[in-house]
Structure formats: C-alpha cells, structure tokens
Design a protein around this motif. Structure first.
Motif, PDB file in Angstrom:
ATOM      1  N   SER A 157       0.828  -1.212   0.000  1.00  0.00           N
ATOM      2  CA  SER A 157       0.000   0.000   0.000  1.00  0.00           C
ATOM      3  C   SER A 157       0.862   1.262   0.000  1.00  0.00           C
ATOM      4  CB  SER A 157      -0.922   0.009   1.229  1.00  0.00           C
ATOM      5  OG  SER A 157      -1.746  -1.136   1.233  1.00  0.00           O
ATOM      6  N   TYR A 158       1.935   1.213   0.830  1.00  0.00           N
ATOM      7  CA  TYR A 158       2.842   2.362   0.883  1.00  0.00           C
ATOM      8  C   TYR A 158       3.515   2.581  -0.475  1.00  0.00           C
ATOM      9  CZ  TYR A 158       6.790   5.319   2.227  1.00  0.00           C
ATOM     10  OH  TYR A 158       7.704   6.330   2.302  1.00  0.00           O
ATOM     11  N   GLY A 159       3.947   1.468  -1.112  1.00  0.00           N
ATOM     12  CA  GLY A 159       4.596   1.567  -2.418  1.00  0.00           C
ATOM     13  C   GLY A 159       3.680   2.148  -3.475  1.00  0.00           C
ATOM     14  N   LEU A 160       2.405   1.745  -3.457  1.00  0.00           N
ATOM     15  CA  LEU A 160       1.442   2.270  -4.429  1.00  0.00           C
ATOM     16  C   LEU A 160       1.167   3.752  -4.193  1.00  0.00           C
ATOM     17  CD1 LEU A 160      -1.082  -0.730  -4.478  1.00  0.00           C
ATOM     18  CD2 LEU A 160       0.427  -0.030  -6.353  1.00  0.00           C
ATOM     19  N   SER A 161       1.142   4.156  -2.914  1.00  0.00           N
ATOM     20  CA  SER A 161       0.824   5.559  -2.606  1.00  0.00           C
ATOM     21  C   SER A 161       1.944   6.518  -2.978  1.00  0.00           C
ATOM     22  CB  SER A 161       0.495   5.702  -1.117  1.00  0.00           C
ATOM     23  OG  SER A 161       1.642   5.402  -0.332  1.00  0.00           O
ATOM     24  N   VAL A 162       3.213   6.053  -2.900  1.00  0.00           N
ATOM     25  CA  VAL A 162       4.350   6.942  -3.229  1.00  0.00           C
ATOM     26  C   VAL A 162       5.027   6.544  -4.537  1.00  0.00           C
ATOM     27  CG1 VAL A 162       4.765   7.464  -0.801  1.00  0.00           C
ATOM     28  CG2 VAL A 162       5.974   5.546  -1.863  1.00  0.00           C
ATOM     29  N   ALA A 163       4.407   5.575  -5.238  1.00  0.00           N
ATOM     30  CA  ALA A 163       4.935   5.094  -6.524  1.00  0.00           C
ATOM     31  C   ALA A 163       6.360   4.571  -6.399  1.00  0.00           C
ATOM     32  CB  ALA A 163       4.864   6.213  -7.569  1.00  0.00           C
ATOM     33  N   ALA A 164       6.596   3.781  -5.330  1.00  0.00           N
ATOM     34  CA  ALA A 164       7.928   3.190  -5.117  1.00  0.00           C
ATOM     35  C   ALA A 164       7.876   1.719  -5.515  1.00  0.00           C
ATOM     36  CB  ALA A 164       8.342   3.335  -3.662  1.00  0.00           C
ATOM     37  N   ASN A 165       8.475   1.394  -6.646  1.00  0.00           N
ATOM     38  CA  ASN A 165       8.403   0.030  -7.191  1.00  0.00           C
ATOM     39  C   ASN A 165       9.021  -1.015  -6.267  1.00  0.00           C
ATOM     40  OD1 ASN A 165       7.080   0.832  -9.531  1.00  0.00           O
ATOM     41  ND2 ASN A 165       9.000   1.262 -10.623  1.00  0.00           N
ATOM     42  N   SER A 166      10.110  -0.640  -5.585  1.00  0.00           N
ATOM     43  CA  SER A 166      10.784  -1.614  -4.713  1.00  0.00           C
ATOM     44  C   SER A 166       9.862  -2.059  -3.583  1.00  0.00           C
ATOM     45  CB  SER A 166      12.066  -1.005  -4.136  1.00  0.00           C
ATOM     46  OG  SER A 166      11.765   0.182  -3.417  1.00  0.00           O
ATOM     47  N   PHE A 167       9.117  -1.114  -3.008  1.00  0.00           N
ATOM     48  CA  PHE A 167       8.177  -1.462  -1.927  1.00  0.00           C
ATOM     49  C   PHE A 167       7.031  -2.318  -2.454  1.00  0.00           C
ATOM     50  CE2 PHE A 167      10.261   2.045   0.256  1.00  0.00           C
ATOM     51  CZ  PHE A 167      10.301   1.592   1.566  1.00  0.00           C
ATOM     52  N   ILE A 168       6.589  -2.018  -3.693  1.00  0.00           N
ATOM     53  CA  ILE A 168       5.497  -2.793  -4.308  1.00  0.00           C
ATOM     54  C   ILE A 168       5.920  -4.244  -4.502  1.00  0.00           C
ATOM     55  CG2 ILE A 168       4.074  -3.083  -6.382  1.00  0.00           C
ATOM     56  CD1 ILE A 168       4.183   0.002  -6.693  1.00  0.00           C
ATOM     57  N   VAL A 169       7.151  -4.424  -5.018  1.00  0.00           N
ATOM     58  CA  VAL A 169       7.659  -5.783  -5.276  1.00  0.00           C
ATOM     59  C   VAL A 169       7.838  -6.555  -3.967  1.00  0.00           C
ATOM     60  CG1 VAL A 169       9.634  -7.115  -6.141  1.00  0.00           C
ATOM     61  CG2 VAL A 169       8.794  -5.139  -7.437  1.00  0.00           C
ATOM     62  N   ILE A 170       8.505  -5.918  -2.992  1.00  0.00           N
ATOM     63  CA  ILE A 170       8.757  -6.584  -1.703  1.00  0.00           C
ATOM     64  C   ILE A 170       7.444  -6.924  -1.010  1.00  0.00           C
ATOM     65  CG2 ILE A 170       9.720  -6.286   0.627  1.00  0.00           C
ATOM     66  CD1 ILE A 170      11.882  -4.498  -0.688  1.00  0.00           C
ATOM     67  N   GLY A 171       6.500  -5.971  -1.015  1.00  0.00           N
ATOM     68  CA  GLY A 171       5.202  -6.201  -0.387  1.00  0.00           C
ATOM     69  C   GLY A 171       4.442  -7.330  -1.032  1.00  0.00           C
ATOM     70  N   THR A 172       4.494  -7.392  -2.377  1.00  0.00           N
ATOM     71  CA  THR A 172       3.795  -8.462  -3.111  1.00  0.00           C
ATOM     72  C   THR A 172       4.396  -9.829  -2.795  1.00  0.00           C
ATOM     73  OG1 THR A 172       3.331  -6.902  -4.916  1.00  0.00           O
ATOM     74  CG2 THR A 172       3.094  -9.263  -5.400  1.00  0.00           C
ATOM     75  N   ILE A 173       5.728  -9.903  -2.775  1.00  0.00           N
ATOM     76  CA  ILE A 173       6.417 -11.176  -2.498  1.00  0.00           C
ATOM     77  C   ILE A 173       6.097 -11.668  -1.084  1.00  0.00           C
ATOM     78  CG2 ILE A 173       8.677 -12.254  -2.141  1.00  0.00           C
ATOM     79  CD1 ILE A 173       9.727 -10.430  -4.414  1.00  0.00           C
ATOM     80  N   ILE A 174       6.217 -10.764  -0.095  1.00  0.00           N
ATOM     81  CA  ILE A 174       5.952 -11.152   1.306  1.00  0.00           C
ATOM     82  C   ILE A 174       4.509 -11.612   1.471  1.00  0.00           C
ATOM     83  CG2 ILE A 174       5.722 -10.262   3.676  1.00  0.00           C
ATOM     84  CD1 ILE A 174       8.138  -8.474   3.130  1.00  0.00           C
ATOM     85  N   SER A 175       3.575 -10.846   0.910  1.00  0.00           N
ATOM     86  CA  SER A 175       2.155 -11.205   1.024  1.00  0.00           C
ATOM     87  C   SER A 175       1.884 -12.552   0.375  1.00  0.00           C
ATOM     88  CB  SER A 175       1.280 -10.134   0.367  1.00  0.00           C
ATOM     89  OG  SER A 175       1.485  -8.878   0.963  1.00  0.00           O
ATOM     90  N   GLY A 176       2.474 -12.773  -0.802  1.00  0.00           N
ATOM     91  CA  GLY A 176       2.249 -14.029  -1.525  1.00  0.00           C
ATOM     92  C   GLY A 176       2.795 -15.239  -0.795  1.00  0.00           C
ATOM     93  N   ILE A 177       4.047 -15.119  -0.346  1.00  0.00           N
ATOM     94  CA  ILE A 177       4.697 -16.253   0.337  1.00  0.00           C
ATOM     95  C   ILE A 177       3.935 -16.639   1.605  1.00  0.00           C
ATOM     96  CG2 ILE A 177       6.750 -16.943   1.650  1.00  0.00           C
ATOM     97  CD1 ILE A 177       8.419 -15.324  -0.381  1.00  0.00           C
ATOM     98  N   PHE A 178       3.606 -15.649   2.405  1.00  0.00           N
ATOM     99  CA  PHE A 178       2.980 -15.971   3.695  1.00  0.00           C
ATOM    100  C   PHE A 178       1.487 -16.298   3.559  1.00  0.00           C
ATOM    101  CE2 PHE A 178       6.894 -14.092   5.233  1.00  0.00           C
ATOM    102  CZ  PHE A 178       7.200 -14.933   6.287  1.00  0.00           C
ATOM    103  N   THR A 179       0.858 -15.886   2.444  1.00  0.00           N
ATOM    104  CA  THR A 179      -0.515 -16.336   2.178  1.00  0.00           C
ATOM    105  C   THR A 179      -0.514 -17.832   1.878  1.00  0.00           C
ATOM    106  OG1 THR A 179      -1.163 -14.160   1.307  1.00  0.00           O
ATOM    107  CG2 THR A 179      -2.539 -16.044   0.698  1.00  0.00           C
ATOM    108  N   ILE A 180       0.477 -18.272   1.086  1.00  0.00           N
ATOM    109  CA  ILE A 180       0.609 -19.713   0.789  1.00  0.00           C
ATOM    110  C   ILE A 180       0.913 -20.489   2.071  1.00  0.00           C
ATOM    111  CG2 ILE A 180       2.011 -21.437  -0.415  1.00  0.00           C
ATOM    112  CD1 ILE A 180       2.470 -19.263  -2.605  1.00  0.00           C
TER     113      ILE A 180
END
Length: 550
Positions: free
Chosen positions: A506-529
């Motif tokens: 969410s933070y990455g999307l709000s400030v348009a920071a790609n690194s935060f978007i990627v890290i957030g997506t990976i963490i969310s995906g791994i721990f959802t599985i």
C-alpha cells in the motif's frame, strides 16, 4: 542509530521478534528429535547457548529491560537451564559506559547547581558501569573522597517502553509454551516490574544502605559506607569511597597478613544472620561488592539488590526442616505450599514422592564430604525438580537461593579449606531453639502414631499413580499439545507478515515506489501460501484429535 534505540516500536519489535525466534527454534528442535541421547543433549545445550549469546548481545546493544530481565532470570534457577544462566550472568560485567556529559547533566539537574558547587574533583571516566547507574570517583569540596552513582541517560523512559514489549512477550509465552501454561506469568511480571522500579529509585537504595548501617553498627568485622543524604536523590547517590581489594584477592591477604579462615567465617556469619532471621538481606554478594580492607574489615558497597525475609517465612522454614527431620513429607509439601512455592495445579502426591526419593539418595552419608561439588549437585537436582513440577519460586526466595550460592562460592574462594557444616551447626541450633524443636518433633511423632496403621502397599500405590499407560498417554497428549501450539504460532506469524506485506504494498502504491510494491507483493504471496498450508494441517490435527477422543 542512537535515536532509534529509544523508539518504542523499534525496541518492541526487536524484543518480541527475538522471543518468537527462540520459541520457533525450540519447537523445531523438539519436532526433529525422537531420541534424547547424549548427542541430542549436547545439541540441545548448544542451541540454548547460542540463544543465550544472542540474547546477551541484544541486551548489551539495547540496554534497558533486556539487561535487567537477563540478570533477573539468572536468579531463576527454578525454570531457567544452567547453560542459559551462565551466559546471562555475564550481563553484570558487560554494560558499555555512558558519556560523562549525560552524567554531568543529570547531576546538575538533580542538584540544581553546577557540579563544581559540590565537588572539588570528579573523574570523567566511570569506574563501574551497570545497567541502571554509572559510578564515578570524586572529592567533595571539603576533601572527602566519595563514590557518585548516577542513573543512566533516559533509562526510566527506556524501561517503561520496554514494559510494553514485556507484556507482549509474556502473552506469547502464555499462549504458545508449556512453561507459560504452568507458570504464574502475571506474578512473574509483577515481580520484574517491582524489582526494576525499586532499582531505578536511588533513594530506596539509600534507605537500604542506612538500614544495614543501623543493623550492623556494632559489628566490628563489617563496614557499611556512609551516605550523603543531602546530595542523594532518586537519580544520584553519593557515598563514602571505600579503599580495599576484592574479597577474593589472595595477594592482598598475603601482603597485609590477613587471616583468610577468619575472614571466610566472618562472611559466613554475616550472611547467615540475614538468611535465618526476619529482615532484609543483601541479595547481590558477588566478589565485586565485597571488599577486604587492610585492617581485615569486610566492606559491603552496593545495596541496589535487596530481598526480604518475613517472620512467617522463618516459621514455615522451621516447619519445613522439622518435616525433613522426622521424615514426614506431608509437612514438607504443606510448608512449601504455604510459602507459595506450589502453583494451583501442583501434584502434591508426586512432589512428596520425589522429595522422599531425593532425600533417600543422600541419607547414606553422601553429605559427609560436603564441598562445592556437592552443593552444585544438590542445587542442580533441586532445579530439575522445580522445572519438572508445578513449582514457581517467589522472587525473594529466588534471590535468597542465588545469594546463598554466591556466598558459598565466595567463602570457598577466600579459603578452600573450610568446614561449613561445623560453622553452621551452632548457628542453626541457636536459631531453631533446642526446646522448640524437641517439643514440635515429639508432638509430630504422637500425631503420626495415631494415624491408621493399615494402608495400601507402597508399591501398589506407586503403580496406580504412575502406571505405564498413564505415562504413555501423558507423553502423547504433550506431543499433540506441542504440535497444536506450533501450528498456532505459525498461523499468527504468517498473518502478521501478510499484514506487513500489504502495508508495504500500500505504501509503495501511494508513493509510486516500485521496490516497496515488489517486496510487499512477495511477502504477502509467500505468507498467504504458508498460512493456507498451516491452517489445513492444523485443521487435520484438530479433526484427528476429535475422532480419537470420540
């Protein structure tokens, strides 16, 4: 880094995450272990040592409550492993000093004037650095040599922030560990907070120092330093500077022709008076706090850690000894219960049996050659009993046992050729009172004689209490409970990490920071599985357990 060190979120995260890691490592070790042989025990001790070292490094880095909790837990041999305690005790001597500028600022704020108004000289390098205070050497304007203890920078703020993290840690222990379910963690938390708040207030330490001054004013072999009340506050303590060497400095004894045996006996009698009589006792008698002077006097220089023995404790302790003398272990267990050693779910029958069997081991004369090795052996066996049963030692008794063991170690270091039993006999006799012990033992024998003569054979009773089927069932039940707690821990950890991942996304999307978007997506995906897998396995465990019960 210095600023973040005082941040509530940062400190809480470091402390809580470290505890979660420790719990997870212990769970994983238990799951991987099927046979507890010598090799396994060695690996287990290595794991504990590594965790204790990590704890110590974090404590030295963060300071605050981690140091005090470590020092507090080093007294709790009733539930802490010995290898862990050995690492924690090093926290006493490994606290980095604070800059003198902080000490000067505190002195001037507390005194309401410049340092030079009260001091002719102060050494800017501290001569001792502890978790709560720094000690400096100086001179008053009239030339009096003094020790000045100053509370560490922002330590009060740090402690109260850490109490929040401590609450979280205790909740985790209560939910996810067998220890948390067995121990009274609310009582432990209250003890910790009480002990730490007391040590933060130097006015209380001043009061303790004055108490011991008054109590031992006529004792020629003991010296308690003078305190300067007009210069002492909650954050500053000014006392007489004591010259001398550590009580264990053998060269000092030789140089000044001091009788080591008499010194050892003086230490023994000084502490026995505190351990056996109502009142306060010095709970931190390590060699750094005991100084031997040129004239042979023993100086006690630190009263920051103090315990208290009440009259009712003495009465119950005497009853405890009577129970051992007449071999009536119902009395022993009842005394332990009244002294608040036993938790509500303690198995008193099992406790009685274990105590009886332990006493029988030493009833063949094993104590004739009483030395440090025997003390350590008995101490370790008592610790095993306490860890295995529903026993939790009240804080004052924990301090008392720790103080007693330290005193024995100091005495043996001063003079290895000692006879503690010989010294103790007349003291114990006077303490107990010959008439009272004879009367109480006679009454108890009469009571025992009136009890029913017929009873179940002991062997049959032991079989009924400790049958093989019950032991097997308890083991399986414990394993399933452990597995349930492990899955629950993984579920909560995964959920927390999903929240962290979503926050970063969410933070990455709000400030348009790609690194935060990627890290957030990976963490969310791994721990959802991961949470999906653990929830499924946890559900299967619960269903299987229900079917077995039905």
């Amino acid at each position: 880094m210095k600023r973040i060190k005082y941040n509530l979120v940062y400190r809480s995260t470091v402390i809580v995450w470290m505890v979660i890691k420790f719990i997870a490592k212990i769970y994983i070790f238990y799951f991987r272990t099927s046979i507890w042989d010598e090799k396994t025990k060695k690996k287990w001790n290595e794991l504990l040592v590594n965790m204790a070292k990590e704890y110590r490094m974090k404590a030295e880095k963060l300071g605050g409550i981690l140091i005090k909790v470590g020092q507090f837990l080093s007294t709790r041999t009733d539930f802490m492993p010995e290898v862990f305690i050995k690492q924690l005790t090093e926290l006493v001597d490994h606290v980095p000093p604070m800059p003198y500028e902080y000490a000067k600022k505190t002195l001037e704020e507390e005194w309401g004037t410049q340092v030079e108004t009260n001091l002719k000289y102060i050494n800017k390098s501290s001569i001792a650095s502890a978790s709560i205070g720094e000690v400096y050497h100086g001179y008053l304007n009239d030339g009096t040599e003094v020790a000045i203890k100053v509370r560490r920078y922002r330590i009060n703020e740090v402690f109260h922030k850490d109490f929040v993290a401590l609450r979280m840690v205790f909740w985790i222990l209560k939910v996810f560990t067998g220890f948390g379910k067995k121990a009274d963690l609310n009582a432990l938390y209250r003890e910790l907070v009480e002990v730490m708040d007391r040590e933060l207030d130097f006015e209380q330490e001043l009061g303790f120092g004055k108490y011991f001054q008054e109590r031992y004013k006529d004792e020629e072999t003991i010296r308690i330093p003078e305190y300067y009340e007009e210069l002492s506050t909650k954050k500053v303590l000014v006392m007489e500077w004591i010259h001398g060497a550590k009580i264990t400095d053998q060269e000092f004894y030789h140089e000044y022709h001091i009788d080591r045996e008499q010194t050892a006996k003086n230490i023994f009698e000084f502490y026995m008076d505190q351990f056996l009589n109502p009142g306060k006792f010095h709970a931190d008698p390590h060699s750094g706090n005991l100084l031997i002077q040129k004239n042979g006097q023993i100086a006690i220089i630190d009263f920051g850690m103090i315990g208290e023995i009440k009259k009712k404790d003495i009465d119950q302790f005497k009853l405890l000894i009577q129970g051992f003398i007449i071999e009536n272990y119902d009395i022993v267990v009842d005394a332990l219960d009244k002294m608040n050693f036993l938790l509500p779910d303690a198995d008193k029958k099992k406790m009685k049996r274990i105590i009886r069997e332990t006493v029988e081991v030493y009833s063949d004369g094993s104590l004739k050659n009483f030395d440090a090795a025997v003390v350590d052996q008995i101490y370790e066996e008592l610790n095993v009993i306490m860890r295995d049963q529903a026993i939790q030692m009240p804080a004052n008794y924990a301090y008392l046992l720790r103080a007693m063991s330290i005193v024995v170690g100091v005495i043996i270091s001063v003079n290895p050729q000692i006879d503690i039993i010989k010294w103790a006999k007349p003291i114990i006799k006077d303490w107990f009172g010959r008439r009272s012990i004879v009367e109480s033992i006679t009454k108890q024998y009469v009571k025992n004689a009136t009890e029913p003569l017929l009873s179940y054979p002991k062997a049959l009773l032991n079989f009924l209490e400790n049958g093989e089927k019950d032991r097997k069932w308890d083991k399986e039940k414990h394993y399933i409970q452990l597995k349930h707690q492990y899955y629950l821990l993984l579920d909560i950890l995964s959920f927390i990490m999903i929240i962290v991942g979503i926050s970063l996304l969410s933070y990455g999307l709000s400030v348009a920071a790609n690194s935060f978007i990627v890290i957030g997506t990976i963490i969310s995906g791994i721990f959802t599985i991961l949470i999906s897998i653990t929830l499924m396995m946890h559900y299967r465990l619960i269903r299987k357990r229900r079917k077995e019960v039905q």
